[in-house]
Design an enzyme around this catalytic site. Structure first.
Site, PDB file in Angstrom:
ATOM      1  N   SER B  93      25.737  -6.956 -30.120  1.00 50.62           N
ATOM      2  CA  SER B  93      26.837  -7.953 -29.393  1.00 50.62           C
ATOM      3  C   SER B  93      27.537  -6.768 -28.541  1.00 50.62           C
ATOM      4  O   SER B  93      28.205  -5.801 -29.015  1.00 50.62           O
ATOM      5  CB  SER B  93      28.122  -8.450 -30.303  1.00 50.62           C
ATOM      6  OG  SER B  93      27.741  -9.844 -30.239  1.00 50.62           O
ATOM      7  N   HIS B  97      35.525  -4.748 -21.193  1.00 47.53           N
ATOM      8  CA  HIS B  97      36.591  -5.283 -20.507  1.00 47.53           C
ATOM      9  C   HIS B  97      37.146  -4.031 -19.575  1.00 47.53           C
ATOM     10  O   HIS B  97      37.689  -3.064 -20.075  1.00 47.53           O
ATOM     11  CB  HIS B  97      37.846  -5.645 -21.503  1.00 47.53           C
ATOM     12  CG  HIS B  97      37.544  -6.614 -22.293  1.00 47.53           C
ATOM     13  ND1 HIS B  97      37.382  -8.144 -21.754  1.00 47.53           N
ATOM     14  CD2 HIS B  97      37.213  -7.124 -23.456  1.00 47.53           C
ATOM     15  CE1 HIS B  97      37.361  -8.929 -22.593  1.00 47.53           C
ATOM     16  NE2 HIS B  97      37.290  -8.281 -23.791  1.00 47.53           N
ATOM     17  N   HIS B 107      29.073  -9.501 -20.861  1.00 50.10           N
ATOM     18  CA  HIS B 107      28.761  -9.846 -22.320  1.00 50.10           C
ATOM     19  C   HIS B 107      27.284  -9.861 -22.555  1.00 50.10           C
ATOM     20  O   HIS B 107      26.466 -10.537 -21.635  1.00 50.10           O
ATOM     21  CB  HIS B 107      29.359 -11.238 -22.818  1.00 50.10           C
ATOM     22  CG  HIS B 107      28.721 -11.783 -24.074  1.00 50.10           C
ATOM     23  ND1 HIS B 107      28.260 -13.038 -24.074  1.00 50.10           N
ATOM     24  CD2 HIS B 107      28.912 -11.270 -25.215  1.00 50.10           C
ATOM     25  CE1 HIS B 107      28.027 -13.340 -25.598  1.00 50.10           C
ATOM     26  NE2 HIS B 107      28.204 -12.115 -26.285  1.00 50.10           N
ATOM     27  N   ASN B 109      24.221 -10.188 -25.924  1.00 47.24           N
ATOM     28  CA  ASN B 109      24.038 -10.533 -27.388  1.00 47.24           C
ATOM     29  C   ASN B 109      22.517 -10.762 -27.613  1.00 47.24           C
ATOM     30  O   ASN B 109      22.013 -11.326 -26.785  1.00 47.24           O
ATOM     31  CB  ASN B 109      24.756 -11.781 -27.963  1.00 47.24           C
ATOM     32  CG  ASN B 109      24.526 -12.246 -29.210  1.00 47.24           C
ATOM     33  OD1 ASN B 109      23.811 -13.308 -29.657  1.00 47.24           O
ATOM     34  ND2 ASN B 109      24.770 -11.442 -30.315  1.00 47.24           N
ATOM     35  N   ILE B 110      22.025 -10.077 -28.546  1.00 47.26           N
ATOM     36  CA  ILE B 110      20.557 -10.440 -28.978  1.00 47.26           C
ATOM     37  C   ILE B 110      20.805 -10.554 -30.601  1.00 47.26           C
ATOM     38  O   ILE B 110      21.165  -9.437 -31.239  1.00 47.26           O
ATOM     39  CB  ILE B 110      19.693  -9.370 -28.628  1.00 47.26           C
ATOM     40  CG1 ILE B 110      19.836  -9.096 -27.228  1.00 47.26           C
ATOM     41  CG2 ILE B 110      18.150  -9.846 -28.805  1.00 47.26           C
ATOM     42  CD1 ILE B 110      18.928  -7.590 -26.514  1.00 47.26           C
ATOM     43  N   ARG B 111      20.095 -11.462 -31.172  1.00 46.82           N
ATOM     44  CA  ARG B 111      20.093 -11.565 -32.523  1.00 46.82           C
ATOM     45  C   ARG B 111      18.900 -12.003 -33.166  1.00 46.82           C
ATOM     46  O   ARG B 111      18.086 -12.719 -32.229  1.00 46.82           O
ATOM     47  CB  ARG B 111      21.162 -12.864 -32.978  1.00 46.82           C
ATOM     48  CG  ARG B 111      20.991 -13.868 -32.107  1.00 46.82           C
ATOM     49  CD  ARG B 111      22.515 -14.936 -32.374  1.00 46.82           C
ATOM     50  NE  ARG B 111      22.233 -16.244 -31.748  1.00 46.82           N
ATOM     51  CZ  ARG B 111      22.548 -16.519 -30.434  1.00 46.82           C
ATOM     52  NH1 ARG B 111      23.025 -15.570 -29.698  1.00 46.82           N
ATOM     53  NH2 ARG B 111      22.415 -17.772 -29.684  1.00 46.82           N
ATOM     54  N   HIS B 146      21.662 -12.254 -11.065  1.00 46.70           N
ATOM     55  CA  HIS B 146      20.851 -13.580 -11.275  1.00 46.70           C
ATOM     56  C   HIS B 146      19.467 -13.086 -10.891  1.00 46.70           C
ATOM     57  O   HIS B 146      18.434 -13.476 -11.509  1.00 46.70           O
ATOM     58  CB  HIS B 146      21.357 -14.757 -10.438  1.00 46.70           C
ATOM     59  CG  HIS B 146      22.286 -15.386 -11.438  1.00 46.70           C
ATOM     60  ND1 HIS B 146      21.931 -16.176 -12.340  1.00 46.70           N
ATOM     61  CD2 HIS B 146      23.570 -15.505 -11.356  1.00 46.70           C
ATOM     62  CE1 HIS B 146      23.014 -16.728 -12.920  1.00 46.70           C
ATOM     63  NE2 HIS B 146      24.151 -16.534 -12.258  1.00 46.70           N
ATOM     64  N   HIS B 176      37.869 -27.923 -21.918  1.00 46.47           N
ATOM     65  CA  HIS B 176      39.084 -28.211 -21.968  1.00 46.47           C
ATOM     66  C   HIS B 176      39.942 -27.697 -20.634  1.00 46.47           C
ATOM     67  O   HIS B 176      40.846 -28.187 -20.106  1.00 46.47           O
ATOM     68  CB  HIS B 176      39.881 -27.654 -23.111  1.00 46.47           C
ATOM     69  CG  HIS B 176      39.859 -26.276 -23.592  1.00 46.47           C
ATOM     70  ND1 HIS B 176      39.305 -25.633 -23.828  1.00 46.47           N
ATOM     71  CD2 HIS B 176      40.908 -25.285 -22.838  1.00 46.47           C
ATOM     72  CE1 HIS B 176      39.601 -24.424 -24.033  1.00 46.47           C
ATOM     73  NE2 HIS B 176      40.637 -24.101 -23.302  1.00 46.47           N
TER      74      HIS B 176
END
Lengths: 303, 303
Positions: B93, B97, B107, B109-111, B146, B176
């Protein structure tokens, strides 16, 4: 049969909002509250925010009265079978973020729920409480806070303070940090016994108790001198407040689940917050005393 | 039958961690990563944090490999019947910043999950992706981001980019706020088709793609001059990042639900964050362009 006087609860919430705002403004001496009256299909409210004061960096004192067709799970502590049941929720929420790190953050909430269950029977309950989140702990303040808490519970039964104090400790526990949010106070929910009059009376005591408990502490600590060290610790600890409110708080979750007014719901967020990976207070420092002497759950007042 | 080579995934994750850390350190030029190797009953990991750099205020590049007896719901997008089934989860992960508000937050992430279902059959899947969160948008950067995303998807099928781009838009939507977290990228989950080799190859492309996509943007924007206005907007927008991560992110939730190492899980939190009640960008200001021109979901690249 108990007689429910909803209009009295609404009057009480709005009146308490006035009293609390006046008290904050007076003690701050610089900033006043700005009010947003709002009105949507789902309800209405009076959001009042004090920003950039002399004593308070931010205070939110919010009243709202919302309506819905299906009660979110977060509305109650009990596993009630109230999905797809229409409801009303009204209440007041207060969060203060003082400037001076020696002044603790405080939180008050009182709420009143009215719902119709599947048998079309009206059910109702009060919930709420107050809790204190110091950055630097003072025994004198914590004892004062809990003494007031106990005093207002006394007329309602000898065990009430201890019961709601424990509930508060349980509720404001940040499990993933294995830490309490602060030094507690009172937390109650699903209160509808013995009758409306008594439950309402208790809820009113919570409002008055908050004022009696918090402002003497603010007055006592607001002139303490502080520097960047204390400020940094305050900003760091505010991170825990954010973690609690966004990960664990039922009130925040209820607001979001019921599609409430997001700016009002998140007005509890501190104005400035720090996170620092792997930070720990130095052993025996004033900062470490918060962790060793104040956050661990304990009986502040003997039985 | 597909052959699962778990040791290769672990080697890949750790190697990618090295490459990414080196790239960040090199571009930062001031701060280096500090490493915490950790080992608990539930797993082990290598948490690496760069703090107070010249270009980056904070970067976390974390590898972990954890074990459990009951797969938390947040582990997968599907409603799998894997409660009380033992599992392993490993992955990397990355959250950056940057200091300069003209450099976007990123960001990756590879899991890789391995579990035994109730019939004692081994099941496995890859998940992950990368997404970009600008404060001030630049068309050139978004198109570049992209374009790389599309390029790495191309060998795996014509529709893959569009499928995972949409999934990313859906996943990183802050309901929200009725706002996207950023300008998206790729998001995939439950990937076990057509076989281990191909799914692993795709996951590897995600790692390489992140590097190719992010660092040219950092290099392009890191010397832009900025002041308190841009800084304040960056701190304010970081609040949305916190809201997403604590209220909505499955990865954070998985870490907390599985009682993971909390400092590592929350190393994604920005080092400094602002909330301000009722704040809105001035119409037609550079800040408002983020809301009008970049956050609304759109096709950045034609079909």
């Amino acid at each position: 049969m108990t007689i429910i006087k909803q209009e009295k609860t609404l009057f009480f919430f709005k009146n308490l909002q006035n009293i609390i705002c006046n008290t904050f403004s007076k003690i701050d001496g610089k900033s006043l509250f700005k009010e947003d009256m709002w009105n949507t299909k789902k309800g209405y409210g009076r959001t009042r925010i004090l920003k950039k004061g002399k004593v308070f960096e931010q205070v939110s004192v919010n009243f709202s009265h919302v309506f819905g067709k299906s009660l979110p799970k977060s509305s109650s502590n009990k596993k009630r079978d109230l999905e797809n049941c229409s409801y009303q929720a009204s209440g007041i929420s207060v969060v203060s973020h003082p400037k001076n790190p020696y002044v603790p953050t405080s939180h008050l909430n009182i709420r009143f729920f009215l719902a119709k269950n599947k048998k079309r029977k009206t059910i109702w309950w009060f919930g709420g409480g107050f809790d204190l989140t110091p950055y630097y702990g003072f025994y004198q303040d914590v004892i004062h806070w809990h003494t007031i808490a106990k005093k207002i519970c006394q007329p309602f039964g000898d065990d009430i303070y201890f019961k709601y104090k424990k509930w508060c400790d349980d509720y404001f526990f940040i499990k993933h940090r294995n830490e309490s949010r602060g030094i507690g106070g009172l937390f109650f929910d699903d209160l509808c016994l013995p009758d409306f009059h008594s439950a309402f009376l208790f809820s009113k005591s919570i409002g008055k108790g908050y004022i009696d408990a918090y402002f003497p502490i603010v007055n006592l600590r607001k002139s303490y001198s502080w520097g960047s060290r204390e400020r940094n610790f305050q900003l760091y600890r505010r991170g825990r407040y954010v973690e609690f409110n966004l990960l664990l708080d039922r009130g925040t979750l209820f607001g979001i689940q019921s599609n409430g007014r997001i700016e009002s719901i998140l007005s509890s967020m501190p104005p400035l917050v720090k996170w620092e990976y792997g930070w720990h207070p130095k052993p025996n420092s004033p900062e470490s005393k918060l962790y060793t002497d104040f956050l661990p759950i304990k009986d502040w007042i003997d039985k």
